[in-house]
Design a protein around this motif. Sequence first.
Motif, mmCIF file in Angstrom:
data_model
loop_
_atom_site.group_PDB
_atom_site.id
_atom_site.type_symbol
_atom_site.label_atom_id
_atom_site.label_comp_id
_atom_site.label_asym_id
_atom_site.label_seq_id
_atom_site.Cartn_x
_atom_site.Cartn_y
_atom_site.Cartn_z
ATOM 1 N N LEU A 60 39.379 18.151 21.425
ATOM 2 C CA LEU A 60 38.691 18.610 20.304
ATOM 3 C C LEU A 60 37.673 19.857 20.456
ATOM 4 O O LEU A 60 37.439 20.750 19.925
ATOM 5 C CB LEU A 60 37.879 17.327 19.468
ATOM 6 N N GLY A 61 36.905 19.313 21.664
ATOM 7 C CA GLY A 61 35.880 20.269 22.097
ATOM 8 C C GLY A 61 36.336 21.685 22.489
ATOM 9 O O GLY A 61 35.701 22.693 21.893
ATOM 10 N N MET A 111 35.391 28.984 17.209
ATOM 11 C CA MET A 111 34.209 29.804 17.445
ATOM 12 C C MET A 111 34.108 31.169 17.948
ATOM 13 O O MET A 111 33.971 32.160 17.411
ATOM 14 C CB MET A 111 32.877 29.037 18.081
ATOM 15 N N PHE A 112 34.943 31.081 19.053
ATOM 16 C CA PHE A 112 35.286 32.467 19.665
ATOM 17 C C PHE A 112 35.888 33.263 18.971
ATOM 18 O O PHE A 112 35.886 34.606 18.844
ATOM 19 C CB PHE A 112 35.684 32.142 21.217
ATOM 20 N N TYR A 128 47.227 25.165 21.370
ATOM 21 C CA TYR A 128 45.882 24.431 20.728
ATOM 22 C C TYR A 128 46.032 23.183 20.489
ATOM 23 O O TYR A 128 45.264 22.182 20.502
ATOM 24 C CB TYR A 128 45.819 25.218 19.200
ATOM 25 N N GLU A 129 47.430 22.716 20.285
ATOM 26 C CA GLU A 129 47.905 21.337 19.833
ATOM 27 C C GLU A 129 47.738 20.480 21.146
ATOM 28 O O GLU A 129 47.308 19.230 20.812
ATOM 29 C CB GLU A 129 49.423 21.217 19.691
ATOM 30 N N LYS A 130 47.361 20.777 22.208
ATOM 31 C CA LYS A 130 47.188 19.939 23.415
ATOM 32 C C LYS A 130 45.638 20.173 23.882
ATOM 33 O O LYS A 130 45.326 19.242 24.939
ATOM 34 C CB LYS A 130 47.933 20.266 24.504
#
Length: 171
Positions: free
Chosen positions: A124-125, A132-133, A119-121
Amino acid sequence: MSHNSIVIYKSKTGFTERFAKWIGEELSCDVIPYARRSAINFDAYDTVIYGGGIYAGSIGGLKWFKEKLPAMAGKKVVVFASGATPADSAETAKCLRQNFTDDEWSQIKAYYFQGGLCYEKMSLGSRIMMSMFRSMLKKQEGNSESYRAIASSYDCASKEDLKPLLEYCIK
């Protein structure tokens, strides 16, 4: 020992890049990031390997690579995809196959490697989409295995997983 091979890769969070570099080390061959793809002379190689991450069912950058297939007639052509889904999942095999027409599938040897989630890399989208998923999955399934698998970053990339691809390339 050179196998007259090249690895081209497109990586967003680093897993595909790591697999590509491992392949390059094992085959002692050129490893080129997608951003430098226009400089590639396909005539110089007997084996062409492309790697991209799977995002929403599609292999990143694959459209460009498939457009180059006519220039690779008579060569060993390999595609590998990496993603977060376990390699032995039926969903993974289906996802990999749906990226190719029947003709392309007959010309290409395809592999999938589980890398992980970072997630860190992520852009933003992508982080928003994954958030949301996760929310939808949590609402539908609660604290299920599927939900826990995407709840946080993890890395399960293994050099050992590359064995079938490497054996194919050197035979």
